[in-house]
Design a protein around this motif. Sequence first.
Motif, short mmCIF file in Angstrom:
data_model
loop_
_atom_site.label_atom_id
_atom_site.label_comp_id
_atom_site.label_asym_id
_atom_site.label_seq_id
_atom_site.Cartn_x
_atom_site.Cartn_y
_atom_site.Cartn_z
N ALA A 48 0.83 -1.21 0.00
CA ALA A 48 0.00 0.00 0.00
C ALA A 48 0.87 1.26 0.00
N GLN A 49 1.93 1.23 0.79
CA GLN A 49 2.83 2.39 0.84
C GLN A 49 3.55 2.59 -0.50
N ALA A 50 3.99 1.50 -1.12
CA ALA A 50 4.66 1.60 -2.42
C ALA A 50 3.72 2.13 -3.49
N VAL A 51 2.47 1.67 -3.47
CA VAL A 51 1.49 2.14 -4.44
C VAL A 51 1.23 3.63 -4.24
N ALA A 52 1.09 4.05 -2.98
CA ALA A 52 0.86 5.47 -2.69
C ALA A 52 2.03 6.32 -3.17
N THR A 53 3.25 5.84 -2.94
CA THR A 53 4.44 6.57 -3.40
C THR A 53 4.48 6.67 -4.92
N GLN A 54 4.13 5.57 -5.59
CA GLN A 54 4.11 5.57 -7.05
C GLN A 54 3.08 6.58 -7.57
N LYS A 55 1.90 6.60 -6.99
CA LYS A 55 0.87 7.54 -7.41
C LYS A 55 1.33 8.98 -7.19
N ARG A 56 1.97 9.21 -6.06
CA ARG A 56 2.45 10.57 -5.78
C ARG A 56 3.51 10.99 -6.78
N THR A 57 4.40 10.07 -7.12
CA THR A 57 5.44 10.37 -8.12
C THR A 57 4.82 10.66 -9.48
N GLU A 58 3.83 9.86 -9.87
CA GLU A 58 3.15 10.11 -11.15
C GLU A 58 2.48 11.48 -11.15
N ARG A 59 1.88 11.85 -10.04
CA ARG A 59 1.21 13.16 -9.96
C ARG A 59 2.24 14.29 -10.06
N GLN A 60 3.34 14.14 -9.34
CA GLN A 60 4.40 15.15 -9.40
C GLN A 60 4.98 15.26 -10.81
N CYS A 61 5.10 14.11 -11.48
CA CYS A 61 5.62 14.12 -12.84
C CYS A 61 4.67 14.87 -13.78
N ARG A 62 3.40 14.63 -13.65
CA ARG A 62 2.42 15.32 -14.50
C ARG A 62 2.44 16.83 -14.23
N GLN A 63 2.55 17.18 -12.96
CA GLN A 63 2.60 18.59 -12.61
C GLN A 63 3.86 19.26 -13.19
N ALA A 64 4.98 18.54 -13.14
CA ALA A 64 6.22 19.10 -13.70
C ALA A 64 6.11 19.26 -15.22
N ILE A 65 5.47 18.31 -15.88
CA ILE A 65 5.27 18.40 -17.33
C ILE A 65 4.39 19.61 -17.66
N ASP A 66 3.32 19.78 -16.88
CA ASP A 66 2.44 20.93 -17.12
C ASP A 66 3.19 22.24 -16.91
N ARG A 67 4.00 22.32 -15.89
CA ARG A 67 4.75 23.55 -15.63
C ARG A 67 5.79 23.78 -16.71
N ALA A 68 6.44 22.71 -17.19
CA ALA A 68 7.41 22.86 -18.28
C ALA A 68 6.72 23.38 -19.54
N ARG A 69 5.52 22.88 -19.82
CA ARG A 69 4.76 23.34 -20.98
C ARG A 69 4.39 24.81 -20.81
N ASP A 70 4.06 25.19 -19.60
CA ASP A 70 3.70 26.58 -19.32
C ASP A 70 4.89 27.51 -19.55
N TRP A 71 6.07 27.10 -19.10
CA TRP A 71 7.26 27.93 -19.30
C TRP A 71 7.63 27.99 -20.78
N HIS A 72 7.37 26.95 -21.52
CA HIS A 72 7.63 26.98 -22.95
C HIS A 72 6.70 28.01 -23.63
N GLN A 73 5.45 28.05 -23.20
CA GLN A 73 4.52 29.03 -23.76
C GLN A 73 4.96 30.46 -23.39
N ARG A 74 5.48 30.63 -22.18
CA ARG A 74 5.96 31.94 -21.78
C ARG A 74 7.16 32.36 -22.64
N ALA A 75 8.03 31.37 -22.91
CA ALA A 75 9.18 31.68 -23.76
C ALA A 75 8.72 32.11 -25.16
N GLU A 76 7.73 31.44 -25.72
CA GLU A 76 7.21 31.80 -27.03
C GLU A 76 6.62 33.22 -27.00
N THR A 77 5.90 33.54 -25.95
CA THR A 77 5.30 34.87 -25.82
C THR A 77 6.40 35.93 -25.74
#
Length: 230
Positions: A48-77
């Motif tokens: 259960a702890q390993a699954v929770a850690t995996q889910k948290r890592t996946e969520r953090q990864c998605r958030q980092a991807i979204d933020r990277a995409r946001d900074w790329h849009q800022r660079a284009e602007t």
Amino acid sequence: MGLLDDALRSARANLTRWLNQADDPEKMLEQMIQEMQDQMIQLRQAVAQAVATQKRTERQCRQAIDRARDWHQRAETAVRQGREDQAREALLQRQSLLVTVKSLEQQGKDQLQLVQRLKADLKMLDLKLADARVKKDLYVVRARSAEATQRMTEMLGKLNQGSVGGAFQQMEDRIQDLEAQTAAMRELSRDSLDDRFDQLEQADLMGTVDQELATLKRQVLPADTPWGYD
């Protein structure tokens, strides 16, 4: 398979200790099953702890991807507005986030493998626990049967030693003595009764002889002749 190895190693160690110390096989097996159940609980918690850690890592990864995409849009602007310094700063932020994304993705893969391995260990331990329960029931039946056989063997050993047979023999001898005494008393009683009947018969016979003699004297001798011969 660290947790599973620890669980099985602990169960084997406890089994060896209980085999050397326990006098009650059934209690020993119950303790072994309880130990495996405790290890199962710990392994489930680890999964259960390993699954929770995996889910948290996946969520953090998605958030980092979204933020990277946001900074790329800022660079284009910034480029469109001719603000090269701001575009450069945005791209630096994006690259930093992409490094984080790459690290999180690798962590996610490692954690996914760990979860899969823990789930496989959990399934194997569950199968071993089920098998242990079946074997425990079988061994309990065998142990009880062996104890019953041992008690029966001990009883038969005592019988073979003559403790019970000797008691029956003593009783047989006693009964035979009583029967012999009773027969002797009956025989003595019968002999005494026969003697009394013989005495009575002898007395009757003498009385009859005396009567016949008196009658004969009256018939043969003169009336004035005394008893006897001249």
